[in-house]
Scaffold this motif. Sequence first.
Motif, PDB file in Angstrom:
ATOM      1  N   ASP A 156       2.349   1.883  -3.166  1.00 17.77           N
ATOM      2  CA  ASP A 156       0.959   2.554  -4.693  1.00 17.77           C
ATOM      3  C   ASP A 156       0.921   3.719  -3.751  1.00 17.77           C
ATOM      4  OD1 ASP A 156      -1.275   1.240  -6.684  1.00 17.77           O
ATOM      5  OD2 ASP A 156      -2.166   2.079  -4.584  1.00 17.77           O
ATOM      6  N   ALA A 157       0.908   4.037  -2.725  1.00 17.45           N
ATOM      7  CA  ALA A 157       0.840   5.612  -2.547  1.00 17.45           C
ATOM      8  C   ALA A 157       1.599   6.417  -3.542  1.00 17.45           C
ATOM      9  CB  ALA A 157       0.147   5.728  -1.232  1.00 17.45           C
ATOM     10  N   ALA A 163       0.808  -1.138   0.257  1.00 15.54           N
ATOM     11  CA  ALA A 163      -0.542  -0.244  -0.148  1.00 15.54           C
ATOM     12  C   ALA A 163       0.714   0.983  -0.250  1.00 15.54           C
ATOM     13  CB  ALA A 163      -1.088  -0.184   1.168  1.00 15.54           C
ATOM     14  N   ALA A 164       1.881   1.438   1.176  1.00 19.13           N
ATOM     15  CA  ALA A 164       3.208   2.280   0.586  1.00 19.13           C
ATOM     16  C   ALA A 164       2.921   2.778  -0.736  1.00 19.13           C
ATOM     17  CB  ALA A 164       4.013   2.195   1.914  1.00 19.13           C
ATOM     18  N   ASN A 183      10.225   7.713  -1.327  1.00 18.53           N
ATOM     19  CA  ASN A 183       9.270   7.745  -1.953  1.00 18.53           C
ATOM     20  C   ASN A 183       9.291   9.642  -1.728  1.00 18.53           C
ATOM     21  OD1 ASN A 183       7.352   5.746  -2.521  1.00 18.53           O
ATOM     22  ND2 ASN A 183       5.802   5.661  -1.140  1.00 18.53           N
ATOM     23  N   ARG A 200       2.039   7.012  -6.852  1.00 16.87           N
ATOM     24  CA  ARG A 200       1.195   7.807  -6.949  1.00 16.87           C
ATOM     25  C   ARG A 200       1.851   9.487  -7.344  1.00 16.87           C
ATOM     26  NH1 ARG A 200      -3.943   5.106  -7.589  1.00 16.87           N
ATOM     27  NH2 ARG A 200      -3.991   3.579  -6.546  1.00 16.87           N
ATOM     28  N   THR A 201       2.297   9.268  -7.062  1.00 18.31           N
ATOM     29  CA  THR A 201       2.421  11.117  -6.339  1.00 18.31           C
ATOM     30  C   THR A 201       3.936  10.916  -7.298  1.00 18.31           C
ATOM     31  OG1 THR A 201       4.482  10.401  -4.240  1.00 18.31           O
ATOM     32  CG2 THR A 201       1.982  11.340  -4.297  1.00 18.31           C
TER      33      THR A 201
END
Length: 176
Positions: A45-46, A42-43, A152, A49-50
């Motif tokens: 994937d999130a 999930a981390a 990220n 997106r950025t």
Amino acid sequence: MNDTMQQPGFGQRLRRAWRHFNSGAGEARRAFPDATLDAIAAAIDAGERTHRGEVRLIVEKALPFEDAWDGVTNRQRALALFADHGVWDTEDNCGVLIYVNLAEHKVDIVADRGIDRKIDRATWQAVCSTMTDGFRRERFHDATLAAIAQVNDLLRQHFPADGERPNELPDRPVIL
């Protein structure tokens, strides 16, 4: 190999190979249970997106016996897995592999050439230290999520998202 480097002695090679041989899948599952793998996916994937990067986490309980015996380094193994799992094969050359060797509690990061030009080795080493420091305290979940957040942030800074794009690599970590 240059003249100043020596091959490890038989005893040292045997101890290393034995440590890897004795490392079990149970250790990997205790360190990275399904809930942790889900949180990491999930981390990733999130974060993706950025930014334009593709992040891949591979956790290996131990090197194959032959590699441990032959003295394959953590970096060499990470580079091989970077190739084997196609992390190098992204549209913008923005793949990042985070490789964890549980038997030796070592972490290595391999970044594709597009990223490698902008983010230096010392910065990646700081991310690795986040993980290894947490691993020493057996905080695998928190340390890995903190490192993913750092990756990220770096990718968002140097390779911000420029609209929708396909997810080129699976987000779920690989356990070998």
